[in-house]
Every structure is written in structure tokens, then in C-alpha cells.
Write a protein that holds these residues in place. Structure first.
Motif, PDB file in Angstrom:
ATOM      1  N   GLN A  79       3.037  -6.928   8.737  1.00 55.00           N
ATOM      2  CA  GLN A  79       1.977  -6.799   7.737  1.00 55.00           C
ATOM      3  C   GLN A  79       1.569  -8.154   7.175  1.00 55.00           C
ATOM      4  O   GLN A  79       0.401  -8.378   6.874  1.00 55.00           O
ATOM      5  N   LEU A  82      -1.017  -9.931   9.516  1.00 56.18           N
ATOM      6  CA  LEU A  82      -2.283  -9.253   9.789  1.00 56.18           C
ATOM      7  C   LEU A  82      -3.306  -9.596   8.709  1.00 56.18           C
ATOM      8  O   LEU A  82      -2.997  -9.537   7.517  1.00 56.18           O
ATOM      9  N   PRO A  83      -4.525  -9.937   9.118  1.00 58.12           N
ATOM     10  CA  PRO A  83      -5.543 -10.357   8.143  1.00 58.12           C
ATOM     11  C   PRO A  83      -6.425  -9.217   7.642  1.00 58.12           C
ATOM     12  O   PRO A  83      -7.536  -9.451   7.186  1.00 58.12           O
ATOM     13  N   PHE A  84      -5.963  -7.981   7.724  1.00 62.94           N
ATOM     14  CA  PHE A  84      -6.799  -6.830   7.398  1.00 62.94           C
ATOM     15  C   PHE A  84      -6.456  -6.283   6.025  1.00 62.94           C
ATOM     16  O   PHE A  84      -5.552  -6.752   5.353  1.00 62.94           O
ATOM     17  N   SER A  85      -7.172  -5.243   5.626  1.00 62.73           N
ATOM     18  CA  SER A  85      -6.848  -4.550   4.380  1.00 62.73           C
ATOM     19  C   SER A  85      -5.492  -3.874   4.540  1.00 62.73           C
ATOM     20  O   SER A  85      -5.032  -3.627   5.658  1.00 62.73           O
ATOM     21  N   GLN A  86      -4.896  -3.528   3.420  1.00 61.58           N
ATOM     22  CA  GLN A  86      -3.569  -2.912   3.472  1.00 61.58           C
ATOM     23  C   GLN A  86      -3.604  -1.582   4.227  1.00 61.58           C
ATOM     24  O   GLN A  86      -2.686  -1.275   4.987  1.00 61.58           O
ATOM     25  N   ALA A  88      -5.634  -0.726   6.718  1.00 62.30           N
ATOM     26  CA  ALA A  88      -5.723  -1.037   8.148  1.00 62.30           C
ATOM     27  C   ALA A  88      -4.372  -1.507   8.676  1.00 62.30           C
ATOM     28  O   ALA A  88      -3.970  -1.152   9.794  1.00 62.30           O
ATOM     29  N   GLU A  89      -3.670  -2.290   7.876  1.00 61.95           N
ATOM     30  CA  GLU A  89      -2.348  -2.758   8.296  1.00 61.95           C
ATOM     31  C   GLU A  89      -1.376  -1.593   8.454  1.00 61.95           C
ATOM     32  O   GLU A  89      -0.543  -1.588   9.366  1.00 61.95           O
TER      33      GLU A  89
END
Length: 187
Positions: A79, A82-86, A88-89
Motif C-alpha cells: 500500500q 501504490l500511488p492510488f487512493s486508499q 483503489a489500493e
């Protein structure tokens, strides 16, 4: 061919688990929110897996002191990068769970082969396992049980290899696995 049918059965299992990973609301598996809370906690705190200061938290209570943190810590590393929203993670972590379940099936296939069982037996096992809703649900949710399944299957495979022909490397892998299992899941 029997091997081709096995891959087809595993593909069916993976497709079902992946579909469930995306259509199931978070928290539907009863303990998923607990696992997500752990992962989020470790993501937001020190990279050091051994916390020296572990005050109780509102979400986790005093559970940060329990020994089954390792799955949550490893997924927190996923997590973190990963550069995504929580949200999406968390979906990506669910996909990691699907991958661990598929890897478990592959290791079990190798166990069956060492026991002299045919690919037909392995294929039937995959088809029966994918028919159990609990197996599919646990293979598509955020939880540490799939990692335990992989550990048990790998331990069986290493034990069989040691039984057939003792090798130092297999023994070291098995000792490492047992040590890891003691941290990953309480028995």
C-alpha cells in the motif's frame, strides 16, 4: 490434455475470485475491515516492523501487540508504494490475495504430483474448491488466511521433498517457513 484442463480450472477459479474482489463491498467478509484497519495502521506508521512504542489505538485497541501482524505489515508495504487512493489500493490488495490463492493451488498441484496423484485429481480439487463460496470469498477479500494456506501447502511440499531426498536447502526453507508461520498466524 489433463494439464490443460488444470490450467482451465485455475483460470475459472481466478476469474471468479477476481470478479468477487471487484463486486463485493468492503466489509462484507466479517473480518475484512479489521484486516484493512491493520494495514492502514502499519501504512501510516514506521517502516520498522517491530514497533517499540505501541500505544492502543481507537480502531485496533491493544491488538497492535499481537504476533499475527506480519501479513498486515507486508500488505502495508504494498500500500505504501501504490500511488492510488486508499480504496483503489485496497482493491489491489484484494488482487494480491487472489494471486496468493492461485499460487497456493499451484503448490498443491506439485504436492499432489509428489504423492503420485494425477492432474485429473488436481483438476477435480480445484473445481471442488472453487465451488465452495467460503474459499472464493476468502480468496477475494483482504485477509491473512490465504497466506496461511500458501504456507501450509509449501510446508507440505518441502516436507515431501525432505522425505524423498534430504537436502540442506529444503530444510532451511522449511525452518524459515515454520518460523514465519509462527509470526503470521497464531495456532
Amino acid at each position: 490434455t489433463p494439464a490443460g484442463l488444470w490450467w482451465l480450472a485455475v483460470g475459472l477459479f481466478a476469474a471468479q475470485a477476481t470478479t468477487l474482489a471487484f463486486i463485493t463491498k468492503f466489509g462484507v467478509p466479517p473480518d475484512e475491515n479489521n484486516h484493512i484497519s491493520f494495514i492502514d495502521y502499519y501504512t501510516d506508521h514506521s517502516l520498522d516492523p517491530f514497533f517499540s512504542d505501541q500505544p492502543p489505538t481507537y480502531n485496533l485497541g491493544d491488538k497492535t501487540r499481537e504476533v499475527d501482524y506480519l501479513y498486515h505489515y507486508v500488505m502495508s508495504l504494498v500500500q505504501r508504494v501504490l500511488p492510488f487512493s486508499q480504496t483503489a489500493e485496497h482493491y489491489i490488495i484484494r488482487l494480491c490475495t487472489v494471486a496468493l490463492a492461485v499460487l497456493t493451488l499451484y503448490v498443491l498441484r506439485r504436492v499432489f504430483r509428489r504423492l503420485g496423484l494425477s492432474d485429473t485429481v488436481s483438476t477435480l480439487f480445484v473445481l471442488v474448491a472453487s465451488g465452495f463460496s467460503m474459499v472464493l470469498m476468502m480468496s477475494s477479500a483482504v485477509n491473512n488466511d490465504v497466506l496461511v494456506w500458501l504456507g501450509v501447502a509449501t510446508g507440505l511440499l518441502l516436507s515431501l521433498r525432505l522425505w524423498e531426498k534430504p537436502r540442506v536447502l529444503d530444510l532451511l526453507w522449511l525452518v524459515s517457513l515454520v518460523s514465519y508461520a509462527g509470526l503470521a498466524k497464531r495456532t
